[in-house]
Design a protein around this motif. Sequence first.
Motif, PDB file in Angstrom:
ATOM      1  N   GLY A 154       0.707  -1.135   0.213  1.00  0.00           N
ATOM      2  CA  GLY A 154      -0.135  -0.031   0.256  1.00  0.00           C
ATOM      3  C   GLY A 154       0.736   1.248   0.048  1.00  0.00           C
ATOM      4  N   ALA A 155       1.928   1.347   0.642  1.00  0.00           N
ATOM      5  CA  ALA A 155       2.789   2.469   0.911  1.00  0.00           C
ATOM      6  C   ALA A 155       3.453   2.505  -0.633  1.00  0.00           C
ATOM      7  CB  ALA A 155       4.011   2.196   1.855  1.00  0.00           C
ATOM      8  N   VAL A 156       3.873   1.616  -1.201  1.00  0.00           N
ATOM      9  CA  VAL A 156       4.542   1.795  -2.697  1.00  0.00           C
ATOM     10  C   VAL A 156       3.140   2.275  -3.654  1.00  0.00           C
ATOM     11  CG1 VAL A 156       5.322   0.565  -4.722  1.00  0.00           C
ATOM     12  CG2 VAL A 156       6.079  -0.013  -2.248  1.00  0.00           C
ATOM     13  N   GLY A 157       1.997   1.847  -3.217  1.00  0.00           N
ATOM     14  CA  GLY A 157       0.968   2.297  -4.254  1.00  0.00           C
ATOM     15  C   GLY A 157       0.625   3.698  -4.060  1.00  0.00           C
ATOM     16  N   LEU A 158       1.044   4.164  -2.878  1.00  0.00           N
ATOM     17  CA  LEU A 158       0.561   5.619  -2.566  1.00  0.00           C
ATOM     18  C   LEU A 158       1.464   6.655  -3.433  1.00  0.00           C
ATOM     19  CD1 LEU A 158       0.062   5.895   1.125  1.00  0.00           C
ATOM     20  CD2 LEU A 158      -1.782   5.859  -0.459  1.00  0.00           C
ATOM     21  N   ILE A 159       2.769   5.958  -3.649  1.00  0.00           N
ATOM     22  CA  ILE A 159       3.808   7.006  -4.198  1.00  0.00           C
ATOM     23  C   ILE A 159       3.866   6.580  -5.815  1.00  0.00           C
ATOM     24  CG2 ILE A 159       6.136   7.424  -4.516  1.00  0.00           C
ATOM     25  CD1 ILE A 159       4.665   8.565  -1.815  1.00  0.00           C
ATOM     26  N   LEU A 160       4.217   5.338  -6.105  1.00  0.00           N
ATOM     27  CA  LEU A 160       4.640   5.149  -7.543  1.00  0.00           C
ATOM     28  C   LEU A 160       3.551   5.351  -8.434  1.00  0.00           C
ATOM     29  CD1 LEU A 160       7.020   2.082  -7.167  1.00  0.00           C
ATOM     30  CD2 LEU A 160       7.502   4.367  -7.400  1.00  0.00           C
ATOM     31  N   PRO A 161       2.376   4.895  -8.401  1.00  0.00           N
ATOM     32  CA  PRO A 161       1.690   5.209  -9.726  1.00  0.00           C
ATOM     33  C   PRO A 161       1.434   6.561 -10.137  1.00  0.00           C
ATOM     34  CG  PRO A 161       0.724   3.467  -8.316  1.00  0.00           C
ATOM     35  CD  PRO A 161       1.816   4.090  -7.605  1.00  0.00           C
ATOM     36  N   TRP A 162       1.491   7.522  -8.913  1.00  0.00           N
ATOM     37  CA  TRP A 162       1.081   8.919  -9.267  1.00  0.00           C
ATOM     38  C   TRP A 162       2.251   9.468  -9.997  1.00  0.00           C
ATOM     39  CZ3 TRP A 162      -3.808  10.418  -9.200  1.00  0.00           C
ATOM     40  CH2 TRP A 162      -4.055  11.957  -9.457  1.00  0.00           C
ATOM     41  N   LEU A 163       3.292   9.157  -9.230  1.00  0.00           N
ATOM     42  CA  LEU A 163       4.783   9.685  -9.483  1.00  0.00           C
ATOM     43  C   LEU A 163       4.998   9.349 -10.964  1.00  0.00           C
ATOM     44  CD1 LEU A 163       7.398  10.971  -8.564  1.00  0.00           C
ATOM     45  CD2 LEU A 163       8.115   8.794  -8.014  1.00  0.00           C
ATOM     46  N   LEU A 164       4.765   8.068 -11.364  1.00  0.00           N
ATOM     47  CA  LEU A 164       5.104   7.641 -12.802  1.00  0.00           C
ATOM     48  C   LEU A 164       4.366   7.929 -13.762  1.00  0.00           C
ATOM     49  CD1 LEU A 164       7.017   4.323 -11.649  1.00  0.00           C
ATOM     50  CD2 LEU A 164       8.043   6.440 -12.252  1.00  0.00           C
TER      51      LEU A 164
ATOM     52  N   LEU B 293      -5.604   0.952   2.234  1.00  0.00           N
ATOM     53  CA  LEU B 293      -5.044   1.277   3.773  1.00  0.00           C
ATOM     54  C   LEU B 293      -5.852   1.749   4.630  1.00  0.00           C
ATOM     55  CD1 LEU B 293      -1.676   2.693   2.188  1.00  0.00           C
ATOM     56  CD2 LEU B 293      -1.970   0.333   3.546  1.00  0.00           C
ATOM     57  N   ALA B 294      -6.804   2.707   4.305  1.00  0.00           N
ATOM     58  CA  ALA B 294      -8.100   2.981   5.172  1.00  0.00           C
ATOM     59  C   ALA B 294      -8.779   1.758   5.720  1.00  0.00           C
ATOM     60  CB  ALA B 294      -8.957   4.216   4.566  1.00  0.00           C
ATOM     61  N   LEU B 295      -9.145   0.982   4.758  1.00  0.00           N
ATOM     62  CA  LEU B 295      -9.724  -0.319   5.490  1.00  0.00           C
ATOM     63  C   LEU B 295      -8.869  -1.111   6.322  1.00  0.00           C
ATOM     64  CD1 LEU B 295     -11.394  -1.303   2.232  1.00  0.00           C
ATOM     65  CD2 LEU B 295     -12.590  -0.468   3.923  1.00  0.00           C
ATOM     66  N   VAL B 296      -7.858  -1.286   5.955  1.00  0.00           N
ATOM     67  CA  VAL B 296      -6.715  -2.096   6.941  1.00  0.00           C
ATOM     68  C   VAL B 296      -6.710  -1.229   8.346  1.00  0.00           C
ATOM     69  CG1 VAL B 296      -4.284  -2.740   7.451  1.00  0.00           C
ATOM     70  CG2 VAL B 296      -5.361  -2.817   5.231  1.00  0.00           C
ATOM     71  N   MET B 297      -6.584   0.043   8.442  1.00  0.00           N
ATOM     72  CA  MET B 297      -6.853   0.759   9.332  1.00  0.00           C
ATOM     73  C   MET B 297      -8.132   0.710  10.178  1.00  0.00           C
ATOM     74  SD  MET B 297      -3.826   1.873  10.116  1.00  0.00           S
ATOM     75  CE  MET B 297      -3.005   0.520   9.644  1.00  0.00           C
ATOM     76  N   ALA B 298      -9.066   0.658   9.453  1.00  0.00           N
ATOM     77  CA  ALA B 298     -10.466   0.605  10.026  1.00  0.00           C
ATOM     78  C   ALA B 298     -10.423  -0.845  10.869  1.00  0.00           C
ATOM     79  CB  ALA B 298     -11.305   0.378   9.098  1.00  0.00           C
ATOM     80  N   GLY B 299      -9.912  -1.965  10.576  1.00  0.00           N
ATOM     81  CA  GLY B 299      -9.946  -3.132  10.995  1.00  0.00           C
ATOM     82  C   GLY B 299      -8.661  -3.172  12.244  1.00  0.00           C
ATOM     83  N   ALA B 300      -7.844  -2.064  12.210  1.00  0.00           N
ATOM     84  CA  ALA B 300      -6.960  -2.156  13.208  1.00  0.00           C
ATOM     85  C   ALA B 300      -7.498  -1.307  14.399  1.00  0.00           C
ATOM     86  CB  ALA B 300      -5.827  -1.158  12.940  1.00  0.00           C
ATOM     87  N   VAL B 301      -8.277  -0.244  14.087  1.00  0.00           N
ATOM     88  CA  VAL B 301      -9.107   0.331  15.330  1.00  0.00           C
ATOM     89  C   VAL B 301     -10.165  -0.504  15.794  1.00  0.00           C
ATOM     90  CG1 VAL B 301     -10.925   2.046  15.421  1.00  0.00           C
ATOM     91  CG2 VAL B 301      -9.033   2.577  13.851  1.00  0.00           C
ATOM     92  N   VAL B 302     -10.767  -1.499  15.119  1.00  0.00           N
ATOM     93  CA  VAL B 302     -11.614  -2.449  15.841  1.00  0.00           C
ATOM     94  C   VAL B 302     -10.948  -3.220  16.805  1.00  0.00           C
ATOM     95  CG1 VAL B 302     -13.187  -4.415  15.270  1.00  0.00           C
ATOM     96  CG2 VAL B 302     -13.396  -2.462  13.914  1.00  0.00           C
ATOM     97  N   VAL B 303      -9.728  -3.937  16.282  1.00  0.00           N
ATOM     98  CA  VAL B 303      -8.879  -4.852  17.170  1.00  0.00           C
ATOM     99  C   VAL B 303      -8.383  -4.035  18.353  1.00  0.00           C
ATOM    100  CG1 VAL B 303      -6.799  -6.054  16.928  1.00  0.00           C
ATOM    101  CG2 VAL B 303      -8.250  -6.159  14.945  1.00  0.00           C
ATOM    102  N   HIS B 304      -7.982  -2.634  18.389  1.00  0.00           N
ATOM    103  CA  HIS B 304      -7.501  -1.944  19.356  1.00  0.00           C
ATOM    104  C   HIS B 304      -8.614  -1.870  20.390  1.00  0.00           C
ATOM    105  CE1 HIS B 304      -3.361  -2.005  17.862  1.00  0.00           C
ATOM    106  NE2 HIS B 304      -3.719  -1.295  16.942  1.00  0.00           N
ATOM    107  N   ILE B 305      -9.649  -1.398  19.839  1.00  0.00           N
ATOM    108  CA  ILE B 305     -10.838  -1.239  20.791  1.00  0.00           C
ATOM    109  C   ILE B 305     -11.331  -2.397  21.496  1.00  0.00           C
ATOM    110  CG2 ILE B 305     -13.424  -0.853  20.840  1.00  0.00           C
ATOM    111  CD1 ILE B 305     -12.752   1.451  18.470  1.00  0.00           C
ATOM    112  N   ARG B 306     -11.319  -3.566  20.809  1.00  0.00           N
ATOM    113  CA  ARG B 306     -11.910  -4.831  21.351  1.00  0.00           C
ATOM    114  C   ARG B 306     -10.694  -5.124  22.675  1.00  0.00           C
ATOM    115  NH1 ARG B 306     -13.813  -8.609  16.441  1.00  0.00           N
ATOM    116  NH2 ARG B 306     -15.556  -7.640  16.063  1.00  0.00           N
ATOM    117  N   ARG B 307      -9.390  -4.879  22.284  1.00  0.00           N
ATOM    118  CA  ARG B 307      -8.450  -5.306  23.221  1.00  0.00           C
ATOM    119  C   ARG B 307      -8.133  -3.977  24.164  1.00  0.00           C
ATOM    120  NH1 ARG B 307      -4.505  -8.988  22.778  1.00  0.00           N
ATOM    121  NH2 ARG B 307      -3.028  -7.586  23.528  1.00  0.00           N
ATOM    122  N   LYS B 308      -9.003  -2.965  24.160  1.00  0.00           N
ATOM    123  CA  LYS B 308      -8.964  -1.979  25.077  1.00  0.00           C
ATOM    124  C   LYS B 308      -7.554  -1.405  24.934  1.00  0.00           C
ATOM    125  CE  LYS B 308     -12.657  -3.561  28.153  1.00  0.00           C
ATOM    126  NZ  LYS B 308     -13.250  -4.213  27.287  1.00  0.00           N
TER     127      LYS B 308
END
Length: 119
Positions: free
Chosen positions: A57-67, A81-96
């Motif tokens: 995802g990090a590579v995808g943020l830069i290379l396509p637009w740059l090239l 990446l926003a969807l991955v972070m949504a999942g991360a938020v859910v995991v962190h909330i469940r684990r307090k």
Amino acid sequence: MNVVAWVLQIVLAAAFLAAGGMKVARPKPVLVSAGMGYAADFSDGAIKAIGLIEVIGAVGLILPWLLGVAPALTPLAAVGLALVMAGAVVVHIRRKEQYAAALVLGLLSLVLAVIRFAS
């Protein structure tokens, strides 16, 4: 607006490259002992997969637009990446656990997606 988008792209790419690279490079016990308690709930393969998704995802943020090659992939990477972070938020909330960093990264990814889809 292009400058704002590039700043977001660089900051987000650096953050996801660092976080994902750490998950890919370090074994699960090291991640858990380094304060990533959530890693205990996932298999080694799942942690490595999440890290690889973040790196790609990090590579995808830069290379396509740059090239200028398939630039539509940049906002799609941001949405992913926003969807991955949504999942991360859910995991962190469940684990307090603290979830502010994942929430901020997810929201910034969405902002970038909106800017780049509109460009």
